[in-house]
Design an enzyme around this catalytic site. Structure first.
Site, short mmCIF file in Angstrom:
data_model
loop_
_atom_site.label_atom_id
_atom_site.label_comp_id
_atom_site.label_asym_id
_atom_site.label_seq_id
_atom_site.Cartn_x
_atom_site.Cartn_y
_atom_site.Cartn_z
N SER A 15 -27.34 -29.71 45.67
CA SER A 15 -26.02 -29.71 46.30
C SER A 15 -26.12 -30.13 47.77
O SER A 15 -27.04 -29.73 48.49
CB SER A 15 -25.41 -28.32 46.21
N LYS A 66 -16.35 -23.19 37.66
CA LYS A 66 -15.03 -23.33 38.29
C LYS A 66 -13.87 -22.75 37.49
O LYS A 66 -12.88 -22.33 38.06
CB LYS A 66 -14.74 -24.82 38.56
N ASP A 102 -10.60 -29.32 45.79
CA ASP A 102 -11.06 -30.57 45.17
C ASP A 102 -9.94 -31.62 45.12
O ASP A 102 -10.18 -32.80 45.38
CB ASP A 102 -11.54 -30.32 43.73
N ALA A 127 -13.15 -35.98 30.82
CA ALA A 127 -12.22 -34.84 30.75
C ALA A 127 -12.97 -33.54 31.03
O ALA A 127 -12.67 -32.50 30.46
CB ALA A 127 -11.54 -34.80 29.39
N GLY A 128 -13.95 -33.59 31.90
CA GLY A 128 -14.72 -32.39 32.25
C GLY A 128 -14.09 -31.70 33.46
O GLY A 128 -12.91 -31.88 33.76
N GLY A 129 -14.90 -30.90 34.15
CA GLY A 129 -14.42 -30.08 35.25
C GLY A 129 -13.72 -30.88 36.35
O GLY A 129 -12.63 -30.51 36.79
N ASN A 150 -11.80 -40.15 27.16
CA ASN A 150 -12.96 -39.27 27.10
C ASN A 150 -13.70 -39.50 25.79
O ASN A 150 -13.09 -39.72 24.75
CB ASN A 150 -12.54 -37.80 27.20
N THR A 152 -15.24 -37.47 23.84
CA THR A 152 -14.77 -36.53 22.82
C THR A 152 -13.24 -36.50 22.84
O THR A 152 -12.64 -36.03 23.81
CB THR A 152 -15.33 -35.11 23.09
N LYS A 155 -11.02 -33.25 23.56
CA LYS A 155 -10.95 -32.78 24.96
C LYS A 155 -9.96 -33.61 25.77
O LYS A 155 -9.23 -33.10 26.61
CB LYS A 155 -12.34 -32.83 25.61
N GLY A 233 -18.84 -41.65 45.60
CA GLY A 233 -18.75 -40.25 45.19
C GLY A 233 -18.78 -39.23 46.31
O GLY A 233 -18.45 -38.06 46.10
P1 ATR Z 1 -17.82 -29.68 31.87
O1 ATR Z 1 -17.04 -29.48 33.12
O2 ATR Z 1 -16.99 -29.83 30.64
O3 ATR Z 1 -19.00 -28.75 31.74
P2 ATR Z 1 -18.72 -32.03 33.09
O4 ATR Z 1 -20.19 -32.14 33.28
O5 ATR Z 1 -17.82 -31.79 34.24
O6 ATR Z 1 -18.51 -31.05 31.93
O7 ATR Z 1 -18.15 -33.33 32.39
C1 ATR Z 1 -18.89 -34.10 31.64
C2 ATR Z 1 -18.00 -35.29 31.30
O8 ATR Z 1 -18.82 -36.42 31.16
C3 ATR Z 1 -17.26 -35.11 30.00
O9 ATR Z 1 -16.03 -35.78 30.07
C4 ATR Z 1 -18.20 -35.77 29.02
O10 ATR Z 1 -17.61 -36.22 27.83
P3 ATR Z 1 -17.52 -35.27 26.54
O11 ATR Z 1 -16.30 -34.45 26.73
O12 ATR Z 1 -17.43 -36.21 25.42
O13 ATR Z 1 -18.79 -34.47 26.51
C5 ATR Z 1 -18.64 -36.95 29.85
N1 ATR Z 1 -19.89 -37.54 29.38
C6 ATR Z 1 -21.14 -37.02 29.48
N2 ATR Z 1 -22.04 -37.86 28.96
C7 ATR Z 1 -21.35 -38.95 28.50
C8 ATR Z 1 -21.70 -40.18 27.86
N3 ATR Z 1 -23.00 -40.46 27.58
N4 ATR Z 1 -20.73 -41.06 27.57
C9 ATR Z 1 -19.46 -40.78 27.84
N5 ATR Z 1 -19.03 -39.64 28.44
C10 ATR Z 1 -19.97 -38.73 28.77
#
Ligand code: ATR
Length: 280
Positions: A15, A66, A102, A127-129, A150, A152, A155, A233
């Site tokens: 970090s 979070k 954020d 669609a993660g955090g 996304n 998946t 999600k 970033g």
């Molecule tokens: P979270 O907050 O859910 O723990 P994150 O690390 O903030 O996760 O987010 C990971 C993101 O990167 C997700 O949107 C993930 O997609 P999935 O929902 O399908 O897991 C995406 N991601 C990670 N690896 C990936 C890949 N190889 N190709 C496409 N998307 C990917």
């Protein structure tokens, strides 16, 4: 007495928040220290108790806590509830307040480049955090079309429904177009991968990444090469940190000092990353 602040996350060792906040404290002569605390999911409730016992005055919260942390706090402000995530905790005499800076980081990353989000068509990857704060900022700033992609589908659909935006299948990314594309997945983190290539990037004007290791991700590299305006970033990280510093201390943050130190640190990490990839 020195005040104590810190960040909790897993992982947390890379970090940039400790150097950013400690340098800011030092430059203002503010008697405080900021540490990195590695807290696993199953240790979260104990960490919150420790925060009270040790009188830690403020915390940054990062992946994967979070969302989960919200249930341990006495109060969570309306914006954090709308986003569904907290990245800042203030400890006021053992009353814990959850906030989110954020989304302000996202908003300012565009503002500082004089890019208005109003009426813009924006594609978001992931669609993660981090995606939640991005969507919230875009909606609040008046983006007219927000399309979520996304890997998946479930999600993507769930988040899109929650924020009343569009979701499209990951497989249809090659037909994506718009003004802005924002990369919030972990693809490209400590790798030379990119979730989209030139064929997709050429359908946009502006590209933003939230991954900053390496600083010039493949996504940003390709976008630059295609002539897009790029936002790296560190911009979101910096601006959310500046806002957080103000919440922690009550003082305006020394922006330039924080900016300088995180870029220096990120470049160091980037060099180490490339040295480790000499043969690839
Ligand atoms: P979270 O907050 O859910 O723990 P994150 O690390 O903030 O996760 O987010 C990971 C993101 O990167 C997700 O949107 C993930 O997609 P999935 O929902 O399908 O897991 C995406 N991601 C990670 N690896 C990936 C890949 N190889 N190709 C496409 N998307 C990917």
């Amino acid at each position: 007495m020195y005040r104590v602040f810190g960040i909790i996350g897993d992982p947390v060792s890379h970090s940039l928040s400790p150097v950013m906040h400690n340098e800011a404290f030092r430059s203002l002569g503010f008697k405080a220290v900021y540490g990195a605390f590695w807290v696993r999911r199953e240790e979260l409730s104990q960490a919150v108790e420790a925060l009270k016992v040790l009188k830690i005055q403020g915390l940054s919260v990062t992946i994967p806590h979070k969302e989960e942390i919200m249930k341990y706090l006495h109060e969570v402000d309306e914006v954090s509830r709308a986003i569904g995530a907290v990245n800042t905790i203030l400890n006021k005499e053992n009353t814990l307040l959850g906030l989110n800076t954020d989304w302000i980081g996202v908003k300012r990353a565009f503002e500082e480049r004089n890019i208005s989000l109003k009426g813009k068509r924006v594609a978001i990857l992931g669609a993660g955090g981090a995606s939640r704060a991005v969507i919230y900022a875009l909606k609040r700033e008046g983006a007219s079309d927000i399309i979520l992609y996304n890997r998946t589908w479930d999600k993507a659909k769930e988040l899109a429904d929650r924020f009343e935006i569009d979701a499209q299948p990951w497989e249809s990314l090659n037909r994506a177009y718009g003004d802005i594309i924002i990369q919030t997945t972990s693809v490209g983190l400590k790798s030379k991968e990119t979730p989209v290539d030139e064929k997709v990037l050429r359908n946009f004007e502006i590209a933003m990444d939230i991954v900053y290791l390496p600083l010039k991700t493949m996504f940003i590299y390709l976008a630059e090469r295609m002539g897009l305006t790029t936002i790296d970033g560190l911009r979101m990280l910096l601006h959310q940190g500046v806002e957080q510093f103000k919440l922690f201390t009550g003082y305006d943050a020394p922006f330039k000092i924080m900016e300088k130190v995180i870029y220096e640190e990120a470049k160091k990490l980037e060099r180490e990353f490339y040295l480790g990839h000499k043969d690839s």
